[in-house]
Design an enzyme around this catalytic site. Structure first.
Site, PDB file in Angstrom:
ATOM      1  N   ASP A   1     -30.614 -51.934  36.600  1.00 14.51           N
ATOM      2  CA  ASP A   1     -29.169 -52.040  36.823  1.00 14.51           C
ATOM      3  C   ASP A   1     -28.814 -51.730  38.267  1.00 14.51           C
ATOM      4  OD1 ASP A   1     -29.906 -49.281  36.327  1.00 14.51           O
ATOM      5  OD2 ASP A   1     -27.779 -48.803  36.140  1.00 14.51           O
TER       6      ASP A   1
ATOM      7  N   GLU B   1     -29.629 -46.736  34.708  1.00 21.48           N
ATOM      8  CA  GLU B   1     -29.932 -45.517  35.464  1.00 21.48           C
ATOM      9  C   GLU B   1     -28.716 -45.048  36.244  1.00 21.48           C
ATOM     10  OE1 GLU B   1     -31.330 -43.172  39.055  1.00 21.48           O
ATOM     11  OE2 GLU B   1     -30.153 -44.993  38.955  1.00 21.48           O
TER      12      GLU B   1
HETATM   13 ZN   LIG Z   1     -31.790 -46.355  42.089  1.00 19.80          ZN
END
Ligand SMILES: [Zn+2]
Length: 480
Positions: free
Chosen positions: A125, A220
């Protein structure tokens, strides 16, 4: 001791959940025509890394904090499925896209014996902070050293005068976005590096390494990269995230993080009849904010090893208000003191207005991975040694944030963070040197080789202390 235990403790997790996807790959992936290696560890990775990075950053994978699914955005699955196809096509084993959106795969061991299983992780992401839609990557081939003006917004200029790291990359191939989006090298550079390493190792079975697991995780950037099942599904003894910045970075110290939520309940009444009755929650919330430190202990007034209290969101009405803080420090006792300060300020403001109700709730978010890594320093020491053997000066700096490795380490898989080269992340000035990425790929190949010589049952291995002293003069090496 703990050092002896960590491999044993995690070994039993190995081998869980493996599924081979028999799907035919539809995406062309470079096959290994480069032979068994030219440089110290391998191959000229530059072109493959560049191809992969450019392919991956074009896919919009912004994560979304309010999303309730995993991954938080369906677009992340577009990249995960592409990676699934590519992993199958390069011959990875056990390729599996989990129900929570992590793509896992195995590079089988090429050596006999029982070398520790290492995992390499990167997140797919990109940050919600800046648009990742319609990324148009630009390669500035053999960067000549001048200003880089991005065509879609000429106000976005990367100047070597302002960016010393860029100034040092003259002659490299620099990749940027076009001015209106981030690039997404964070962390598609990590993804490209790991895929390239996987392709290289699978195509060169003469290179020695133990079993290697690879993982591409979603979300994340919104703090949800490590699903509760990931450590078990990964089944590795230790891991590395490829999510760091400058050449040579080996990060094993992150913040410890708590959050604090303050709720202020006032007394609501029509303002025309409010005299002596209204208790305005917004005034009390403002008082709490005003009483907390402003010129110390905030993100904008601290750096290095200093912690902070950061008010990042406030909302409310005269009747009720909410304040949301993140609290950060490298040391747990200081973290506790910062949380206690918020509670004390709330109590003090509460004492000025007994009719209000002020509550403060703190909760842990993640912990400094150093607390665990200090009990077995090999994941750090071998990463430093891999760098050194390749002529790269290892740099250990504490990072003022967390990584997926912080959570994974806490959950039993020691996971330092390695450099990728990414710079100026989360904004339109994001850039990366292809050659830095190539060095990171070489470090991974070297690391895999170093680990296959390590004993599984760690114990205080013969000569290990001496080697650590030689490669890492101080465990905590702030000077880099
Ligand atoms: Zn990163």
């Amino acid at each position: 001791m703990a050092r002896r235990n960590f491999v044993h403790a995690t070994r039993t997790r190995r081998g869980a959940n493996s599924t081979v996807h028999g799907r035919q790959a539809v995406h062309a992936v470079p096959t290994d025509t480069r032979g068994p290696g030219t440089a110290a560890t391998g191959a000229p990775f530059d072109r493959e890394l560049e191809d992969r990075l450019l392919r991956y950053v074009r896919i919009d994978t912004q994560s979304y904090e309010k999303g309730t699914t995993s991954p938080s955005t369906q677009e992340q699955l577009d990249l995960l499925r592409l990676l699934e196809e590519e992993a199958v096509s390069i011959g990875a084993h056990d390729v599996r896209l989990t129900e929570y959106g992590a793509l896992l795969a195995t590079i089988p061991a090429t050596v006999e014996g029982d070398a520790p299983c290492i995992a390499l992780l990167a997140h797919v992401d990109t940050a919600p902070a800046y648009s990742g839609t319609g990324v148009k990557p630009i390669v500035h081939r053999r960067y000549s050293g001048g200003d880089i003006v991005l065509p879609d917004d000429p106000h976005v200029v990367l100047s070597p005068d302002a960016l010393p790291y860029l100034a040092a990359k003259r002659g490299d191939d620099i990749v940027t976005a076009s001015g209106t989006t981030l690039l997404g090298a964070d962390d598609k550079a990590g993804v490209a590096i790991i895929m390239t390493v996987a392709r290289h190792l699978l195509g060169n079975p003469q290179l020695p390494h133990g079993k290697i697991r690879i993982a591409f995780t979603p979300d994340e950037e919104i703090g949800r990269g490590v699903h509760g099942s990931l450590p078990r599904d990964l089944g590795a003894d230790l891991a590395y995230t490829l999510d760091g910045a400058d050449l040579g970075e080996v990060v094993y110290e992150t913040f410890s993080a708590d959050k604090a939520d303050v709720h202020v309940e006032g007394v609501s009444i029509h303002p025309g009849q409010a005299k002596g009755k209204l208790v305005n929650a917004l005034h009390l919330a403002a008082k709490i904010v005003a009483t907390l430190p402003h010129i110390t202990l905030t993100p904008e007034t601290t750096d290095g090893r200093e912690g902070f209290i950061h008010l990042y969101q406030m909302s409310g009405t005269a009747s009720a208000a909410n304040l949301h803080f993140i609290v950060r420090d490298f040391e747990l006792d200081a973290l506790e003191r910062h949380g206690e300060l918020i509670r004390q300020v709330c109590a003090a403001v509460q004492a000025t207005e007994p009719r209000a109700r002020i509550t403060c709730t703190t909760a842990p978010q993640y912990r400094n991975m150093r607390y665990w890594l200090e009990t077995d320093v090999r994941p750090v020491a071998l990463a430093r040694e891999a760098c050194t053997q390749l002529g790269i000066t290892p740099i250990c700096v504490p990072i003022r944030g967390g990584t997926d490795g912080s959570r994974l380490t806490e959950m039993g898989i020691p996971t330092p963070n390695l450099f990728t080269g990414m710079q100026n992340i989360h904004g339109p000035q994001e850039w990366i040197s292809v050659q830095d990425m190539a060095r990171a790929a070489e470090v991974c190949v070297k690391l895999a080789e170093l680990w296959c010589r390590e004993p599984v049952a760690a114990g205080p291995a013969e000569g290990f202390e001496a080697r650590l002293t030689a490669t890492a003069p101080a465990l905590v090496d702030w000077s880099g």
